[in-house]
Design an enzyme around this catalytic site. Structure first.
Site, PDB file in Angstrom:
ATOM      1  N   GLU A   1       1.395  20.834   2.173  1.00 12.39           N
ATOM      2  CA  GLU A   1       2.220  19.890   1.415  1.00 12.39           C
ATOM      3  C   GLU A   1       3.597  19.698   2.045  1.00 12.39           C
ATOM      4  O   GLU A   1       4.050  18.568   2.215  1.00 12.39           O
ATOM      5  CB  GLU A   1       2.398  20.379  -0.029  1.00 12.39           C
ATOM      6  CG  GLU A   1       3.343  19.501  -0.846  1.00 12.39           C
ATOM      7  CD  GLU A   1       3.678  20.078  -2.208  1.00 12.39           C
ATOM      8  OE1 GLU A   1       4.558  19.509  -2.881  1.00 12.39           O
ATOM      9  OE2 GLU A   1       3.081  21.082  -2.608  1.00 12.39           O
TER      10      GLU A   1
ATOM     11  N   TYR B   1      11.325  -7.602   4.531  1.00  5.29           N
ATOM     12  CA  TYR B   1      12.495  -8.276   5.103  1.00  5.29           C
ATOM     13  C   TYR B   1      12.238  -9.732   5.477  1.00  5.29           C
ATOM     14  O   TYR B   1      13.168 -10.454   5.859  1.00  5.29           O
ATOM     15  CB  TYR B   1      13.012  -7.504   6.323  1.00  5.29           C
ATOM     16  CG  TYR B   1      14.020  -6.442   5.938  1.00  5.29           C
ATOM     17  CD1 TYR B   1      15.285  -6.801   5.467  1.00  5.29           C
ATOM     18  CD2 TYR B   1      13.701  -5.092   6.009  1.00  5.29           C
ATOM     19  CE1 TYR B   1      16.213  -5.837   5.099  1.00  5.29           C
ATOM     20  CE2 TYR B   1      14.619  -4.118   5.643  1.00  5.29           C
ATOM     21  CZ  TYR B   1      15.875  -4.504   5.185  1.00  5.29           C
ATOM     22  OH  TYR B   1      16.788  -3.543   4.815  1.00  5.29           O
TER      23      TYR B   1
ATOM     24  N   ASP C   1       2.579  23.647  -3.244  1.00  7.58           N
ATOM     25  CA  ASP C   1       3.440  24.408  -4.149  1.00  7.58           C
ATOM     26  C   ASP C   1       2.681  24.778  -5.418  1.00  7.58           C
ATOM     27  O   ASP C   1       1.771  24.053  -5.855  1.00  7.58           O
ATOM     28  CB  ASP C   1       4.678  23.588  -4.531  1.00  7.58           C
ATOM     29  CG  ASP C   1       5.703  23.500  -3.413  1.00  7.58           C
ATOM     30  OD1 ASP C   1       5.652  24.334  -2.498  1.00  7.58           O
ATOM     31  OD2 ASP C   1       6.557  22.591  -3.471  1.00  7.58           O
TER      32      ASP C   1
END
Length: 424
Positions: free
Chosen positions: A253, A167, A305
């Protein structure tokens, strides 16, 4: 009220009858037996870490390719490096040659997996980024602007986030991914870690469990952080000495699995520290995990996963990412064990078909590509599991275990995994 809380922490007894009907629950031994094996694992890890001589570095190896790594630098050293670079650029401009930056290449072809270090490192190839070229003038300008902003941070001795940095000059940077990428380039150019630049990522990772540490002078007891845990400080330099009576670190995770384990106080039943980056590993979580591993000398078990991306996430923590291979020495945690969920678990734990997802063509391609990675080939267990995944074309999320009850993960699956020492 107290009795209600106790009831909520029990296994879901209203799910398909009594809790004893849950798959594999009858195989569980008393917690004392599981804790005994965990203590042996923890002791072996601590002994191995303590007896190991000084860790290998790139300088200790005779590699066929020249590689580069960055180091932690003080603010004064970073400031001096930027000023020396600016002086060199000024001389080049005054001599009529214009100026350019020599930027270490972070392309896919400029990485090398080093088995002896078990991590990815950056090779020494560089490319010029001249201001005089139409193709690179904008990126050269962004590089100069980032260097100027970093120099200001050095002078003021303050930290900012990557978002703050973006920014400061939105019109020039256009998109934060561009300023983030050049920030990594600047680390490589100056030869320092990104944390040395005093630019940090926003808080993302969280930790809960049997850990006490100081954060900028404040003593943090992670057993008292509640279900939400303690946000991992983005400025890891302010984290002081750690102490723990944990037997292992559990790397998770997904945020949903983390919340389940935190609410069930899994870390009290099996003394551990639970940490998550809520998906893709960020720098602060990777630094924090490494610090815990090195200081506490605890084994790290990972719960991800059962898909190619879960294994990718695990590999980033273990041997590093190609994008930040220049800093892999500081961002990797050696010897992480793959606890679950693994492809072989889908049949072993009788995960219902409706909870298994078909792999997309992109999933299958990603899995096959990973089978060609050296860091996967090094681990026969990983190869076997990943090959099974590609062959069956099935994947599953950690939440698939919830088909047996919301607390199956904490009450049956993980305790049985720990009891059987079923990790890779």
């Amino acid at each position: 009220m107290a009795s209600d809380k106790k009831k909520r922490r029990r296994t879901d007894s209203d799910h398909d009858g009594a809790a004893t009907s849950l798959p594999h629950q009858k195989l569980l031994k008393p917690d004392s037996a599981i804790l005994s094996s965990l203590k042996s694992l923890s002791a072996a890890t601590s002994s191995s870490t303590s007896s190991t001589s000084k860790a290998l570095t790139l300088a200790d190896l005779s590699l066929s390719s020249t590689c580069r790594e960055v180091i932690d630098l003080s603010l004064s050293s970073v400031q001096s490096s930027i000023e020396s670079l600016a002086l060199s650029i000024t001389h080049s401009i005054l001599s009529g040659r214009g100026f350019s930056f020599s930027v270490p290449s972070r392309s896919a072809a400029n990485h090398l997996y080093v088995p002896e270090l078990d991590r990815i490192v950056l090779k020494d190839k560089s490319s010029l980024r001249p201001y005089s070229s139409v193709a690179t003038v904008r990126k050269a300008t962004v590089t100069a602007r980032i260097l100027q902003l970093i120099h200001q941070l050095c002078l003021k001795n303050i930290h900012v986030t990557k978002r703050d940095l973006f920014y400061t000059d939105v019109k020039l940077f256009q998109d934060q991914t561009q300023s983030d990428s050049v920030l990594d380039d600047v680390s490589c150019i100056l030869g320092c870690t990104r944390s040395s630049l005093n630019v940090v990522a926003a808080e993302k990772g969280v930790v809960v469990g049997r850990l006490i540490f100081s954060d900028n002078g404040d003593l943090i007891d992670c057993t008292k952080m509640g279900m939400g845990g303690k946000a991992i400080p983005p400025n890891i330099d302010r984290v002081g000495d750690m102490s723990s009576d944990a037997l292992f670190i559990l790397l998770v995770e997904k945020d949903a699995a983390y919340m389940r384990l935190a609410e069930d106080r899994f870390y009290n039943r099996f003394p551990c520290i639970i940490v998550t980056a809520k998906g893709q590993p960020d720098v602060a979580t990777r630094l924090f995990l490494r610090k815990m591993k090195m200081e506490l000398k605890l084994p790290v078990l990972a719960l991800v996963d059962s898909d190619p991306y879960g294994l990718k996430i695990l590999s980033v923590y273990g041997c590093g990412s190609k994008n930040m291979s220049y800093d892999s020495a500081n961002l990797t945690t050696p010897d992480i064990k793959w606890l679950g969920i693994r492809p072989s678990d889908l049949d072993k734990y009788k995960i219902p078909e409706q909870c298994r997802l078909p792999m997309t063509e992109q999933d299958i391609k990603t899995g096959k590509d990973m089978l060609e990675e050296d860091f996967v080939k090094k681990n026969p267990g990983w190869v076997e599991e990943l090959s099974l995944m590609v062959k069956t074309k099935q994947k599953a999320e950690i939440q698939a275990l919830s088909s047996f009850g919301f607390q199956y993960l904490s009450e049956v699956y993980l305790p049985l995994k720990l009891q059987q020492q079923d990790w890779l």
